[in-house]
Design a protein around this motif. Structure first.
Motif, PDB file in Angstrom:
ATOM      1  N   ALA A  98      45.879  23.127  60.298  1.00 36.24           N
ATOM      2  CA  ALA A  98      46.715  24.105  60.535  1.00 36.24           C
ATOM      3  C   ALA A  98      48.204  23.714  59.974  1.00 36.24           C
ATOM      4  N   ASP A  99      48.473  22.356  60.092  1.00 40.04           N
ATOM      5  CA  ASP A  99      49.830  22.055  59.822  1.00 40.04           C
ATOM      6  C   ASP A  99      49.753  21.818  58.526  1.00 40.04           C
ATOM      7  N   ASP A 143      50.990  25.276  56.971  1.00 41.12           N
ATOM      8  CA  ASP A 143      52.013  25.761  57.669  1.00 41.12           C
ATOM      9  C   ASP A 143      53.390  25.317  57.319  1.00 41.12           C
ATOM     10  N   ASP A 185      56.511  25.687  58.014  1.00 41.32           N
ATOM     11  CA  ASP A 185      57.348  25.285  59.000  1.00 41.32           C
ATOM     12  C   ASP A 185      57.033  24.028  59.638  1.00 41.32           C
ATOM     13  N   HIS A 186      55.832  23.381  59.219  1.00 39.29           N
ATOM     14  CA  HIS A 186      55.513  22.161  59.977  1.00 39.29           C
ATOM     15  C   HIS A 186      55.638  21.024  59.090  1.00 39.29           C
ATOM     16  N   ARG A 199      54.361  22.982  53.308  1.00 39.31           N
ATOM     17  CA  ARG A 199      55.682  22.611  53.608  1.00 39.31           C
ATOM     18  C   ARG A 199      56.506  22.118  52.317  1.00 39.31           C
TER      19      ARG A 199
END
Length: 291
Positions: free
Chosen positions: A57-58, A61, A63-64, A212
């Protein structure tokens, strides 16, 4: 080591820690449940499951902040490369050290007094003795019982697990780890269609690198892949076994030609936090992880 401790062959440990990347194969979680219920629990050994988040998930993402996986890269000029391996430090070592601090009674930012430490057991066998290293912080002291106490090779470990009814012990590593060999990719495809679909989708999603970096304008100058062939996982030659790879299969464990065997079976120690084959970036900051 957990089974040897539980039965009294090795001294009884106080705790066991499992660092969960959030993206292990279902077989690993099932095996962990079994160890907890059949071995650790009856012996009174608590197993702590710790995590720094979900690595899959990271990565997707924007925003991560993402600690990079060792993705196989095909540069624009056709040259092959590989991204830095930071994921072991972030998703394995960091949460383990955070938990160790808590168990010692000195969570960050508390200063750990001189002479206060844990003895940490690391499961490296005699085949990998050169990977037996000291910890990088003073509050952890590494011990390698499979070498110092048992003098066991990987084959000895497998024989012991078989005798305990644990012959099907799976290798702990992320479902979509780029260090997988063809045998591991085939196993996922042939035994777990849902997990295979999961890794194929992730492979396509990270073609231009992690979300990111793309969102911040640091796009990958090339293409990223999970498979060492640097083609989409759905098309990768995971069924192809060369003559040399076939010969390597016939050798006793520990006698394989490393480069050939890794192409078929992947990196032997997977993502072991304390015996990493790849470059592990020091994780500095929140929990004082670097010495």
């Amino acid at each position: 080591m957990l089974a040897l401790s539980a039965e009294g062959t090795l001294p009884k440990v106080d705790y066991a820690i499992f660092a969960d990347t959030g993206w292990e194969p279902k077989a690993v979680y099932d095996h962990l449940d079994r160890l907890e219920q059949e071995i650790a629990g009856p012996a009174g050994i608590p197993i702590f499951r710790v995590s720094s988040g979900n690595i899959r998930a990271d990565a997707l993402d924007p925003d991560h902040r993402f600690a990079s996986m060792p993705l196989h890269i095909l540069n624009k000029d056709g040259r092959a490369g590989m991204t830095r391996r930071q994921c072991t430090g972030e998703y394995k070592i960091k949460p383990i050290k955070k938990k160790v601090r808590e168990l010692l009674g000195y969570p960050y930012p508390a200063r750990i007094p001189k002479g206060v430490f844990v003895e940490q057991w690391v499961g490296i066998s005699t085949d990998e003795f050169h990977r037996a290293k000291d910890a990088d912080v003073k509050y952890m002291r590494n011990r390698h019982p499979l070498i110092t106490d048992m003098n066991w090779s990987r084959s000895d470990c497998i024989r012991y697990l078989t005798s305990r009814g644990l012959a099907d012990t799976p290798k702990s590593s992320c479902l979509g780890c780029p260090f997988h060999g063809n045998a591991q990719w085939r196993h996922i495809r042939d035994t777990s269609p849902e997990e295979w679909q999961d890794v194929v989708e992730f492979d396509a999603a990270i073609r231009k690198g992690n979300a990111r970096a793309n969102a911040s304008g640091n796009q990958l100058l090339g293409q990223a892949f999970l498979h060492r062939s640097r083609v989409p996982l759905s098309d990768a030659p995971i069924d192809h076994v060369t003559a040399a790879e076939w010969a390597a299969r016939q050798h006793q464990l520990g006698d394989e030609t490393p480069d050939v065997d890794e192409a078929e079976h992947g990196v032997a120690d997977g993502c072991s936090p304390w015996a990493c084959r790849g470059e592990v970036e020091p994780v500095q900051g929140d929990f004082g992880l670097a010495s």
